[in-house]
Design a protein around this motif. Structure first.
Motif, short mmCIF file in Angstrom:
data_model
loop_
_atom_site.label_atom_id
_atom_site.label_comp_id
_atom_site.label_asym_id
_atom_site.label_seq_id
_atom_site.Cartn_x
_atom_site.Cartn_y
_atom_site.Cartn_z
N SER A 99 0.81 -1.22 0.00
CA SER A 99 0.00 0.00 0.00
C SER A 99 0.85 1.27 0.00
N TRP A 100 2.12 1.17 0.38
CA TRP A 100 3.00 2.33 0.41
C TRP A 100 3.81 2.49 -0.88
N CYS A 101 3.59 1.61 -1.83
CA CYS A 101 4.39 1.55 -3.07
C CYS A 101 3.72 2.36 -4.18
N GLY A 102 4.32 3.50 -4.53
CA GLY A 102 3.76 4.35 -5.57
C GLY A 102 3.59 3.67 -6.92
N PRO A 103 4.63 3.00 -7.45
CA PRO A 103 4.49 2.30 -8.73
C PRO A 103 3.41 1.22 -8.70
N CYS A 104 3.21 0.59 -7.53
CA CYS A 104 2.14 -0.40 -7.40
C CYS A 104 0.78 0.27 -7.61
N MET A 105 0.61 1.45 -7.01
CA MET A 105 -0.65 2.17 -7.13
C MET A 105 -0.91 2.58 -8.59
N MET A 106 0.16 2.92 -9.30
CA MET A 106 0.01 3.36 -10.69
C MET A 106 -0.51 2.26 -11.60
N GLU A 107 -0.08 1.02 -11.38
CA GLU A 107 -0.46 -0.05 -12.29
C GLU A 107 -1.77 -0.73 -11.92
N MET A 108 -2.27 -0.52 -10.72
CA MET A 108 -3.46 -1.26 -10.28
C MET A 108 -4.71 -1.01 -11.14
N PRO A 109 -4.98 0.21 -11.60
CA PRO A 109 -6.13 0.39 -12.49
C PRO A 109 -6.02 -0.45 -13.77
N ARG A 110 -4.81 -0.66 -14.26
CA ARG A 110 -4.60 -1.48 -15.46
C ARG A 110 -4.91 -2.95 -15.15
N PHE A 111 -4.51 -3.40 -13.96
CA PHE A 111 -4.83 -4.77 -13.56
C PHE A 111 -6.35 -4.94 -13.41
N GLU A 112 -7.01 -3.93 -12.87
CA GLU A 112 -8.46 -4.00 -12.73
C GLU A 112 -9.13 -4.10 -14.10
N ASP A 113 -8.66 -3.31 -15.06
CA ASP A 113 -9.22 -3.36 -16.41
C ASP A 113 -9.05 -4.75 -17.02
N LYS A 114 -7.85 -5.32 -16.87
CA LYS A 114 -7.58 -6.63 -17.47
C LYS A 114 -8.31 -7.74 -16.73
N TYR A 115 -8.51 -7.54 -15.43
CA TYR A 115 -9.30 -8.53 -14.70
C TYR A 115 -10.74 -8.53 -15.20
N GLN A 116 -11.31 -7.36 -15.41
CA GLN A 116 -12.67 -7.27 -15.92
C GLN A 116 -12.78 -7.89 -17.32
N GLN A 117 -11.71 -7.80 -18.07
CA GLN A 117 -11.71 -8.32 -19.44
C GLN A 117 -11.39 -9.81 -19.51
N TRP A 118 -10.47 -10.28 -18.69
CA TRP A 118 -9.95 -11.64 -18.83
C TRP A 118 -10.14 -12.50 -17.58
N GLY A 119 -10.85 -12.00 -16.59
CA GLY A 119 -10.98 -12.72 -15.32
C GLY A 119 -11.62 -14.09 -15.42
N ASP A 120 -12.36 -14.35 -16.51
CA ASP A 120 -12.97 -15.66 -16.67
C ASP A 120 -12.02 -16.67 -17.31
N GLN A 121 -10.86 -16.20 -17.78
CA GLN A 121 -9.89 -17.09 -18.43
C GLN A 121 -8.54 -17.12 -17.72
N VAL A 122 -8.27 -16.09 -16.94
CA VAL A 122 -6.99 -15.97 -16.25
C VAL A 122 -7.25 -15.70 -14.77
N GLN A 123 -6.52 -16.42 -13.91
CA GLN A 123 -6.64 -16.20 -12.47
C GLN A 123 -5.66 -15.10 -12.03
N PHE A 124 -6.17 -14.03 -11.46
CA PHE A 124 -5.34 -12.96 -10.93
C PHE A 124 -5.13 -13.19 -9.44
N LEU A 125 -3.87 -13.10 -9.02
CA LEU A 125 -3.52 -13.18 -7.60
C LEU A 125 -2.73 -11.93 -7.25
#
Length: 203
Positions: A99-125
């Motif tokens: 939660s204190w990692c700036g670069p982590c915060m920057m990429e999380m919206p991209r992971f959310e987008d890809k999870y919404q798109q591919w979450g039924d075919q790819v497991q996100f952890l």
């Protein structure tokens, strides 16, 4: 009178013979029949032995062999345990964050987008390195952003240690057979994240 003439002719012949003899001893009458031994008469017929005569028969491998993904145990926000091996049979995108990692915060919206798109075919952890973070802060951050991707917590640090995590964010792309296809250190762009997913989905 005749006798004097004969003596004179004999003397001329003798003088002529001495001259020819002298010329013969000082001037060679023929050129040498062989070239000097210091000048080579032919060119080398072979190349220097230090140069290879044939091309290599093999080329270096362009892709390293796949590595088995370490099996890890993490917990969800309610304390339920999950293992990586529980998801074998499905490609996995494994991300370590804090939660204190700036670069982590920057990429999380991209992971959310890809999870919404591919979450039924790819497991996100999305694994929080809780041993180096504060559980309440990490959980509150996820809730405040409304992220829907699966979030897990590494309370003991064993999961991060299993993957030799020394810097975050870092993402591992794991095949459905449980092998690491490749990893990416740093904040991922949408393009890079999509590329990793595409590679995992190739059959």
């Amino acid at each position: 009178m005749m006798k004097k003439v004969l003596i004179l002719m004999l003397a001329v012949l003798m003088l002529a013979g001495c001259g020819q003899a002298s010329d013969a001893t000082t001037t060679p009458t023929t050129a040498p029949t062989t070239a000097p031994t210091t000048s080579p008469t032919t060119k080398p017929t072979t190349a220097p032995t230090t140069e290879p005569t044939t091309a290599p028969t093999t080329v270096p491998a362009t892709r390293p062999a796949l590595k088995k993904a370490p099996d890890i145990t993490v917990q969800d926000a309610e304390g339920n345990e999950y293992k990586l091996s529980d998801f074998y049979g499905t490609p996995v995108v494994l991300n370590f964050w804090a939660s204190w990692c700036g670069p982590c915060m920057m990429e999380m919206p991209r992971f959310e987008d890809k999870y919404q798109q591919w979450g039924d075919q790819v497991q996100f952890l999305m694994v929080n390195v809780t041993a180096g973070d504060v559980f309440e802060d990490a959980r509150a951050f996820i809730e405040s952003k409304g992220y829907q991707f699966p979030v897990f917590y590494d309370h003991t640090g064993e999961a991060a240690n299993a993957y030799n995590v020394s810097s975050i964010p870092i993402t591992f792309f794991i095949t459905r057979e449980g092998e690491i296809k490749y990893s990416y250190l740093g904040s991922m762009s949408k393009k890079d994240l999509q590329h990793g997913i595409d590679v995992l989905l190739v059959k």
